[in-house]
Design a protein around this motif. Structure first.
Motif, PDB file in Angstrom:
ATOM      1  N   ILE A 150      25.984 -34.984 -56.735  1.00 48.18           N
ATOM      2  CA  ILE A 150      24.601 -35.457 -56.614  1.00 48.18           C
ATOM      3  C   ILE A 150      24.597 -36.654 -55.656  1.00 48.18           C
ATOM      4  CG2 ILE A 150      22.743 -36.599 -57.914  1.00 48.18           C
ATOM      5  CD1 ILE A 150      23.454 -34.755 -60.242  1.00 48.18           C
ATOM      6  N   GLY A 151      23.524 -36.766 -54.874  1.00 48.41           N
ATOM      7  CA  GLY A 151      23.430 -37.873 -53.924  1.00 48.41           C
ATOM      8  C   GLY A 151      23.658 -37.424 -52.493  1.00 48.41           C
ATOM      9  N   LYS A 152      23.521 -36.110 -52.237  1.00 46.89           N
ATOM     10  CA  LYS A 152      23.726 -35.569 -50.885  1.00 46.89           C
ATOM     11  C   LYS A 152      22.454 -35.620 -50.059  1.00 46.89           C
ATOM     12  CE  LYS A 152      22.966 -30.844 -52.533  1.00 46.89           C
ATOM     13  NZ  LYS A 152      22.465 -31.344 -53.842  1.00 46.89           N
ATOM     14  N   THR A 153      21.323 -35.889 -50.722  1.00 45.97           N
ATOM     15  CA  THR A 153      20.075 -36.064 -49.963  1.00 45.97           C
ATOM     16  C   THR A 153      19.463 -37.415 -50.330  1.00 45.97           C
ATOM     17  OG1 THR A 153      18.621 -35.138 -51.674  1.00 45.97           O
ATOM     18  CG2 THR A 153      19.572 -33.568 -50.093  1.00 45.97           C
ATOM     19  N   PHE A 154      18.663 -37.944 -49.404  1.00 50.61           N
ATOM     20  CA  PHE A 154      17.979 -39.209 -49.654  1.00 50.61           C
ATOM     21  C   PHE A 154      16.999 -39.049 -50.820  1.00 50.61           C
ATOM     22  CE2 PHE A 154      18.514 -40.331 -44.851  1.00 50.61           C
ATOM     23  CZ  PHE A 154      19.868 -40.553 -45.062  1.00 50.61           C
ATOM     24  N   GLU A 155      16.437 -37.824 -50.966  1.00 53.61           N
ATOM     25  CA  GLU A 155      15.500 -37.577 -52.063  1.00 53.61           C
ATOM     26  C   GLU A 155      16.186 -37.745 -53.422  1.00 53.61           C
ATOM     27  OE1 GLU A 155      15.687 -35.764 -49.344  1.00 53.61           O
ATOM     28  OE2 GLU A 155      13.641 -35.572 -48.531  1.00 53.61           O
ATOM     29  N   THR A 176      28.962 -42.932 -43.574  1.00 53.75           N
ATOM     30  CA  THR A 176      28.668 -42.164 -42.348  1.00 53.75           C
ATOM     31  C   THR A 176      29.320 -40.784 -42.374  1.00 53.75           C
ATOM     32  OG1 THR A 176      30.537 -43.232 -41.218  1.00 53.75           O
ATOM     33  CG2 THR A 176      28.349 -44.216 -40.899  1.00 53.75           C
ATOM     34  N   CYS A 177      30.554 -40.686 -42.901  1.00 55.60           N
ATOM     35  CA  CYS A 177      31.226 -39.393 -43.003  1.00 55.60           C
ATOM     36  C   CYS A 177      30.436 -38.470 -43.930  1.00 55.60           C
ATOM     37  CB  CYS A 177      32.661 -39.581 -43.507  1.00 55.60           C
ATOM     38  SG  CYS A 177      33.481 -38.074 -44.061  1.00 55.60           S
ATOM     39  N   HIS A 178      30.027 -39.021 -45.070  1.00 51.50           N
ATOM     40  CA  HIS A 178      29.319 -38.202 -46.059  1.00 51.50           C
ATOM     41  C   HIS A 178      27.961 -37.718 -45.537  1.00 51.50           C
ATOM     42  CE1 HIS A 178      31.647 -40.396 -49.539  1.00 51.50           C
ATOM     43  NE2 HIS A 178      32.442 -39.753 -48.703  1.00 51.50           N
ATOM     44  N   VAL A 179      27.165 -38.616 -44.964  1.00 51.82           N
ATOM     45  CA  VAL A 179      25.812 -38.182 -44.542  1.00 51.82           C
ATOM     46  C   VAL A 179      25.896 -37.154 -43.411  1.00 51.82           C
ATOM     47  CG1 VAL A 179      24.478 -40.186 -45.332  1.00 51.82           C
ATOM     48  CG2 VAL A 179      25.383 -40.171 -42.998  1.00 51.82           C
ATOM     49  N   TYR A 180      26.884 -37.332 -42.537  1.00 53.28           N
ATOM     50  CA  TYR A 180      27.032 -36.370 -41.433  1.00 53.28           C
ATOM     51  C   TYR A 180      27.426 -34.999 -41.996  1.00 53.28           C
ATOM     52  CZ  TYR A 180      28.176 -34.676 -36.744  1.00 53.28           C
ATOM     53  OH  TYR A 180      28.200 -33.968 -35.562  1.00 53.28           O
ATOM     54  N   SER A 181      28.327 -34.994 -42.962  1.00 50.75           N
ATOM     55  CA  SER A 181      28.728 -33.753 -43.632  1.00 50.75           C
ATOM     56  C   SER A 181      27.569 -33.126 -44.402  1.00 50.75           C
ATOM     57  CB  SER A 181      29.861 -34.027 -44.624  1.00 50.75           C
ATOM     58  OG  SER A 181      31.102 -33.870 -44.004  1.00 50.75           O
ATOM     59  N   ALA A 182      26.690 -33.983 -44.905  1.00 49.84           N
ATOM     60  CA  ALA A 182      25.565 -33.493 -45.706  1.00 49.84           C
ATOM     61  C   ALA A 182      24.396 -33.025 -44.841  1.00 49.84           C
ATOM     62  CB  ALA A 182      25.090 -34.583 -46.658  1.00 49.84           C
ATOM     63  N   GLY A 183      24.512 -33.173 -43.502  1.00 47.49           N
ATOM     64  CA  GLY A 183      23.477 -32.643 -42.629  1.00 47.49           C
ATOM     65  C   GLY A 183      22.504 -33.662 -42.063  1.00 47.49           C
ATOM     66  N   TYR A 184      22.862 -34.935 -42.064  1.00 53.36           N
ATOM     67  CA  TYR A 184      22.050 -35.947 -41.379  1.00 53.36           C
ATOM     68  C   TYR A 184      22.720 -36.270 -40.050  1.00 53.36           C
ATOM     69  CZ  TYR A 184      19.534 -36.584 -45.761  1.00 53.36           C
ATOM     70  OH  TYR A 184      18.764 -36.384 -46.890  1.00 53.36           O
ATOM     71  N   ASP A 185      22.024 -35.960 -38.960  1.00 54.72           N
ATOM     72  CA  ASP A 185      22.663 -36.015 -37.641  1.00 54.72           C
ATOM     73  C   ASP A 185      22.658 -37.418 -37.037  1.00 54.72           C
ATOM     74  OD1 ASP A 185      23.864 -35.543 -35.290  1.00 54.72           O
ATOM     75  OD2 ASP A 185      22.508 -33.942 -34.634  1.00 54.72           O
ATOM     76  N   ILE A 186      23.602 -38.229 -37.497  1.00 60.08           N
ATOM     77  CA  ILE A 186      23.714 -39.599 -36.987  1.00 60.08           C
ATOM     78  C   ILE A 186      24.335 -39.642 -35.596  1.00 60.08           C
ATOM     79  CG2 ILE A 186      23.756 -40.779 -39.237  1.00 60.08           C
ATOM     80  CD1 ILE A 186      26.833 -40.685 -39.082  1.00 60.08           C
ATOM     81  N   VAL A 187      24.794 -38.489 -35.087  1.00 55.32           N
ATOM     82  CA  VAL A 187      25.368 -38.458 -33.735  1.00 55.32           C
ATOM     83  C   VAL A 187      24.268 -38.266 -32.694  1.00 55.32           C
ATOM     84  CG1 VAL A 187      26.936 -37.234 -32.191  1.00 55.32           C
ATOM     85  CG2 VAL A 187      27.601 -37.630 -34.568  1.00 55.32           C
ATOM     86  N   ASP A 188      23.415 -37.269 -32.893  1.00 54.57           N
ATOM     87  CA  ASP A 188      22.398 -36.975 -31.881  1.00 54.57           C
ATOM     88  C   ASP A 188      21.013 -37.508 -32.226  1.00 54.57           C
ATOM     89  OD1 ASP A 188      23.972 -35.722 -29.944  1.00 54.57           O
ATOM     90  OD2 ASP A 188      24.039 -33.881 -31.127  1.00 54.57           O
ATOM     91  N   ASP A 189      20.824 -37.973 -33.461  1.00 55.80           N
ATOM     92  CA  ASP A 189      19.496 -38.454 -33.835  1.00 55.80           C
ATOM     93  C   ASP A 189      19.585 -39.594 -34.857  1.00 55.80           C
ATOM     94  OD1 ASP A 189      16.749 -38.673 -34.055  1.00 55.80           O
ATOM     95  OD2 ASP A 189      16.562 -37.005 -35.480  1.00 55.80           O
ATOM     96  N   LEU A 190      20.293 -40.662 -34.472  1.00 56.52           N
ATOM     97  CA  LEU A 190      20.466 -41.800 -35.388  1.00 56.52           C
ATOM     98  C   LEU A 190      19.114 -42.398 -35.779  1.00 56.52           C
ATOM     99  CD1 LEU A 190      22.273 -43.812 -36.906  1.00 56.52           C
ATOM    100  CD2 LEU A 190      22.435 -45.140 -34.793  1.00 56.52           C
ATOM    101  N   ASP A 191      18.223 -42.573 -34.787  1.00 54.68           N
ATOM    102  CA  ASP A 191      16.912 -43.160 -35.089  1.00 54.68           C
ATOM    103  C   ASP A 191      16.145 -42.311 -36.099  1.00 54.68           C
ATOM    104  OD1 ASP A 191      16.814 -45.549 -33.616  1.00 54.68           O
ATOM    105  OD2 ASP A 191      16.486 -44.428 -31.752  1.00 54.68           O
ATOM    106  N   GLY A 192      16.235 -40.996 -35.927  1.00 57.83           N
ATOM    107  CA  GLY A 192      15.544 -40.079 -36.839  1.00 57.83           C
ATOM    108  C   GLY A 192      16.069 -40.207 -38.261  1.00 57.83           C
ATOM    109  N   VAL A 193      17.395 -40.324 -38.399  1.00 55.87           N
ATOM    110  CA  VAL A 193      17.999 -40.447 -39.741  1.00 55.87           C
ATOM    111  C   VAL A 193      17.588 -41.774 -40.385  1.00 55.87           C
ATOM    112  CG1 VAL A 193      20.168 -40.599 -41.030  1.00 55.87           C
ATOM    113  CG2 VAL A 193      19.950 -38.935 -39.167  1.00 55.87           C
TER     114      VAL A 193
END
Ligand code: FE
Ligand code: FE
Ligand code: ZN
Length: 276
Positions: A150-155, A176-193
């Motif tokens: 549990i805790g893989k989404t911000f929701e 950062t490792c976890h959120v990227y694995s969970a599908g938050y694109d901190i590489v191409d869309d950091l501002d969006g995340v």
């Protein structure tokens, strides 16, 4: 920049502060007890006093304590759930004697109960434990979603915080490792995340960042940390993270697969690439 790594507490707090200084760190993360769980060592108050003095002299930022991995507040096994509660209560009590302001834990794995029931168990446990008199903020770590984590989404994180009576005692540690694995694109869309984090949880809750590269691809739902620059996130994205105006004042903690020398090298690179 407040930056450090995970360090061993085997030789006490003063030794850990000295090690941090020797690698160019001005904070660090440590386990509150054996990461596999169990009874905590008695505190050595002389050692803590000495460590606190040394931290002041070297202008340290906030330290981060990490709960043991075996803690699972939503385990369906009653003995595991109740021992987890005991460990957290005991950790929070002990932290009153330590120069440490932040306490991070993994929300838990529901192991088949389902996310909703799991979250309910976590918030019930936190409401039993948290009195509002703690010396630390209690941080939920963002998880990769491996297994039934549990805790893989911000929701999910937000739902837990909303269920806690003393939500003012709560915060979030973004890995950062976890959120990227969970599908938050901190590489191409950091501002969006960051925007999404703000919209769903609120950036005020973000109190610490685990700065790790990842051995596995985007959205792989795995949890394999990699050395900075050698993984799928890459050095450029990690440097953008430490310099982002909305993140730069948050303490950063390396949990990369390194010994002291490796951490020193990574801290050097990050400090050299910090924008004035
Ligand atoms: Fe963790
Ligand atoms: Fe982490
Ligand atoms: Zn991890």
């Amino acid at each position: 920049m407040i930056l450090g790594s995970h360090l061993s507490m085997a030789k006490g707090y003063t030794k850990a502060v000295e090690e941090a200084i020797s690698i160019g760190a001005n904070t660090f993360q440590f386990f509150t007890r054996n990461p596999r769980g169990g009874k905590a060592k008695a505190l050595n108050l002389k050692d803590i006093e000495k460590a606190t003095k040394l931290m002041k002299e070297h202008h340290f930022g906030q330290l981060l304590a990490h709960a043991p991995y075996t803690m699972n507040l939503c385990s369906e096994k009653e003995d595991v759930a109740s021992f987890s509660k005991y460990m957290m209560k005991d950790d929070l009590e002990r932290l009153k004697n330590l120069p440490c302001d932040l306490y991070n834990f993994h929300p838990g794995s529901h192991v088949g109960l389902g996310v909703e029931k799991g979250i309910e168990k976590i918030t019930n446990a936190l409401n039993e434990i948290i009195t509002g008199e703690e010396a630390v903020l209690i941080l939920l770590e963002t998880m990769s979603g491996k297994g039934t984590e549990i805790g893989k989404t911000f929701e999910e994180i937000k739902t837990i915080i909303d269920g806690v009576k003393h939500s003012e005692s709560m915060g979030v540690c973004l890995d950062t490792c976890h959120v990227y694995s969970a599908g938050y694109d901190i590489v191409d869309d950091l501002d969006g995340v960051i925007e999404e984090f703000d919209k769903i949880i609120g950036l005020d809750y973000l109190k610490a960042i685990h700065l790790n590269d990842s051995k596995t691809p985007f959205k792989s739902f795995k949890d394999r940390h990699e050395k900075l620059g050698l993984g799928t996130i890459g050095e450029k994205a990690l440097i953008e993270i430490i310099n982002h105006p909305k993140l730069r004042n948050i303490p950063f903690f390396l949990e990369t697969p390194n010994e002291l020398e490796g951490y020193k090298h990574e801290i050097d690179i990050l400090r050299r690439n910090e924008n004035g």
